[in-house]
Scaffold this active site. Sequence first.
Site, PDB file in Angstrom:
ATOM      1  N   GLY A 110       0.812  -1.224   0.000  1.00 41.59           N
ATOM      2  CA  GLY A 110       0.000   0.000   0.000  1.00 41.59           C
ATOM      3  C   GLY A 110       0.841   1.267   0.000  1.00 41.59           C
ATOM      4  N   GLU A 113       1.647   1.675  -3.623  1.00 41.55           N
ATOM      5  CA  GLU A 113       0.399   2.074  -4.302  1.00 41.55           C
ATOM      6  C   GLU A 113       0.070   3.546  -4.054  1.00 41.55           C
ATOM      7  OE1 GLU A 113      -1.527  -1.525  -2.523  1.00 41.55           O
ATOM      8  OE2 GLU A 113      -2.583  -1.539  -4.437  1.00 41.55           O
TER       9      GLU A 113
HETATM   10  N1  CO8 Z   1       2.523  -3.640   8.860  1.00 42.87           N
HETATM   11  C1  CO8 Z   1       2.720  -3.648  10.192  1.00 42.87           C
HETATM   12  N2  CO8 Z   1       3.937  -3.560  10.774  1.00 42.87           N
HETATM   13  C2  CO8 Z   1       4.998  -3.462   9.954  1.00 42.87           C
HETATM   14  C3  CO8 Z   1       4.873  -3.465   8.561  1.00 42.87           C
HETATM   15  C4  CO8 Z   1       3.565  -3.549   8.012  1.00 42.87           C
HETATM   16  N3  CO8 Z   1       3.316  -3.500   6.672  1.00 42.87           N
HETATM   17  N4  CO8 Z   1       6.113  -3.368   8.021  1.00 42.87           N
HETATM   18  C5  CO8 Z   1       6.974  -3.305   9.043  1.00 42.87           C
HETATM   19  N5  CO8 Z   1       6.313  -3.369  10.211  1.00 42.87           N
HETATM   20  C6  CO8 Z   1       6.882  -3.329  11.556  1.00 42.87           C
HETATM   21  C7  CO8 Z   1       7.561  -4.628  11.923  1.00 42.87           C
HETATM   22  O1  CO8 Z   1       6.597  -5.567  12.400  1.00 42.87           O
HETATM   23  C8  CO8 Z   1       8.507  -4.151  13.005  1.00 42.87           C
HETATM   24  O2  CO8 Z   1       7.775  -3.981  14.209  1.00 42.87           O
HETATM   25  P1  CO8 Z   1       8.354  -4.616  15.592  1.00 42.87           P
HETATM   26  O3  CO8 Z   1       9.623  -3.833  15.839  1.00 42.87           O
HETATM   27  O4  CO8 Z   1       7.270  -4.334  16.572  1.00 42.87           O
HETATM   28  O5  CO8 Z   1       8.609  -6.053  15.308  1.00 42.87           O
HETATM   29  C9  CO8 Z   1       8.904  -2.772  12.543  1.00 42.87           C
HETATM   30  O6  CO8 Z   1       7.934  -2.361  11.613  1.00 42.87           O
HETATM   31  C10 CO8 Z   1      10.267  -2.739  11.837  1.00 42.87           C
HETATM   32  O7  CO8 Z   1      10.213  -3.690  10.780  1.00 42.87           O
HETATM   33  P2  CO8 Z   1      11.290  -4.903  10.628  1.00 42.87           P
HETATM   34  O8  CO8 Z   1      11.897  -5.248  11.944  1.00 42.87           O
HETATM   35  O9  CO8 Z   1      10.622  -5.984   9.861  1.00 42.87           O
HETATM   36  O10 CO8 Z   1      12.377  -4.140   9.733  1.00 42.87           O
HETATM   37  P3  CO8 Z   1      13.376  -4.798   8.693  1.00 42.87           P
HETATM   38  O11 CO8 Z   1      14.299  -3.710   8.291  1.00 42.87           O
HETATM   39  O12 CO8 Z   1      13.940  -6.062   9.217  1.00 42.87           O
HETATM   40  O13 CO8 Z   1      12.456  -5.203   7.434  1.00 42.87           O
HETATM   41  C11 CO8 Z   1      10.752  -4.820   5.771  1.00 42.87           C
HETATM   42  C12 CO8 Z   1      11.817  -4.198   6.698  1.00 42.87           C
HETATM   43  C13 CO8 Z   1      11.456  -5.674   4.684  1.00 42.87           C
HETATM   44  C14 CO8 Z   1      10.027  -3.660   5.102  1.00 42.87           C
HETATM   45  C15 CO8 Z   1       9.786  -5.709   6.574  1.00 42.87           C
HETATM   46  O14 CO8 Z   1       9.333  -4.961   7.713  1.00 42.87           O
HETATM   47  C16 CO8 Z   1       8.572  -6.141   5.806  1.00 42.87           C
HETATM   48  O15 CO8 Z   1       8.668  -7.064   5.016  1.00 42.87           O
HETATM   49  N6  CO8 Z   1       7.413  -5.487   6.043  1.00 42.87           N
HETATM   50  C17 CO8 Z   1       6.170  -5.873   5.429  1.00 42.87           C
HETATM   51  C18 CO8 Z   1       6.088  -5.381   3.986  1.00 42.87           C
HETATM   52  C19 CO8 Z   1       4.812  -5.868   3.336  1.00 42.87           C
HETATM   53  O16 CO8 Z   1       4.563  -7.050   3.191  1.00 42.87           O
HETATM   54  N7  CO8 Z   1       3.968  -4.909   2.911  1.00 42.87           N
HETATM   55  C20 CO8 Z   1       2.712  -5.205   2.261  1.00 42.87           C
HETATM   56  C21 CO8 Z   1       1.600  -5.184   3.252  1.00 42.87           C
HETATM   57  S1  CO8 Z   1       0.048  -5.692   2.543  1.00 42.87           S
HETATM   58  C22 CO8 Z   1      -0.534  -4.315   1.732  1.00 42.87           C
HETATM   59  O17 CO8 Z   1       0.093  -3.304   1.701  1.00 42.87           O
HETATM   60  C23 CO8 Z   1      -1.914  -4.464   1.101  1.00 42.87           C
HETATM   61  C24 CO8 Z   1      -2.394  -3.155   0.474  1.00 42.87           C
HETATM   62  C25 CO8 Z   1      -3.786  -3.306  -0.082  1.00 42.87           C
HETATM   63  C26 CO8 Z   1      -4.826  -3.191   1.008  1.00 42.87           C
HETATM   64  C27 CO8 Z   1      -6.183  -2.933   0.445  1.00 42.87           C
HETATM   65  C28 CO8 Z   1      -7.221  -2.846   1.567  1.00 42.87           C
HETATM   66  C29 CO8 Z   1      -8.623  -2.794   1.020  1.00 42.87           C
END
Ligand code: CO8
Length: 259
Positions: A110, A113
């Site tokens: 998102g 997007e």
């Molecule tokens: N949602 C919630 N929390 C998140 C997200 C997320 N998308 N991304 C990161 N965080 C959080 C992590 O859980 C972490 O929290 P905590 O410290 O409490 O564990 C904190 O942010 C830091 O993240 P990382 O420790 O994972 O950091 P890294 O540097 O190791 O990794 C990444 C960074 C690669 C970006 C990794 O965090 C990741 O893969 N994040 C998820 C990315 C992802 O999959 N995004 C797509 C989400 S789905 C979406 O966007 C659908 C859109 C359409 C919706 C339509 C609705 C109608």
Amino acid sequence: MLTLDYIHLSIVEQIGYITLNRPEVLNALDEKMVNELQEAFTYLEKQPTIRLIIVQGAGGKAFAAGADIKALEKRTPLDGLTLGMQHVYTQIEQSAKVTIAVINGFALGGGCELALACDIRIATEKAKFGLPELNLGVLPGAGGTQRLTRIIGKGRALDLILTGRIVSGEEAQQMGLATYYCTETKLEQKMHEITEAILKKSPIAVQLTKQAVHHGFDVDMQTAQWIEKLSISLLFGTEDKAEGTRAFIEKRPANFTNQ
Ligand code: CO8
């Protein structure tokens, strides 16, 4: 000035800045943040002096890492029909202001997007673009399947969405996903160059051009050209057109007044 929890809003002369500000989760967008994003946009839309809106991420690591996955886990099919993310991004795309996304970190799901809904995307060497939704068993549902396809073409869009691979700012620029690529140290200068170039133009010409491109894109060629014809006909009647053409003939910079 509007005060919000997850969005920081500021205005400098003719530019409004929207900063996604939830750095502890890499600016992941939950419902509250999407609602605030809409509030911020609506607020800036109503300011007649604002001509450009810049969207950026706080924290130095992310533009936005996507929809909030913890919230996503609880989503039901009916939520999918009623949630506002797609709608808010469409509002952003249709904004009368010129919108610029500055991507200096993760722009995933998102987040990517949201950048796609803006008119111009500037990426740095820290930018990482991707649509990893299929890893979660969902799909890019905030306009991504359609906007990415329209911006970079069907083959490339399918590759990015189906593989979920993350691309650098440089590769994103090569495939047309990012409009500009520069180093983080040059970012301010690049933003200044782009915003100055646009701010020098006639505001009414900028606005009608943006609307002609967007509204003309999804209709047939004849209708699209009719939109273009009506738009230029309107501009023929403006003081800005008289000033722009006169300034060229008199070999001086134009002084547009949006009249
Ligand atoms: N949602 C919630 N929390 C998140 C997200 C997320 N998308 N991304 C990161 N965080 C959080 C992590 O859980 C972490 O929290 P905590 O410290 O409490 O564990 C904190 O942010 C830091 O993240 P990382 O420790 O994972 O950091 P890294 O540097 O190791 O990794 C990444 C960074 C690669 C970006 C990794 O965090 C990741 O893969 N994040 C998820 C990315 C992802 O999959 N995004 C797509 C989400 S789905 C979406 O966007 C659908 C859109 C359409 C919706 C339509 C609705 C109608």
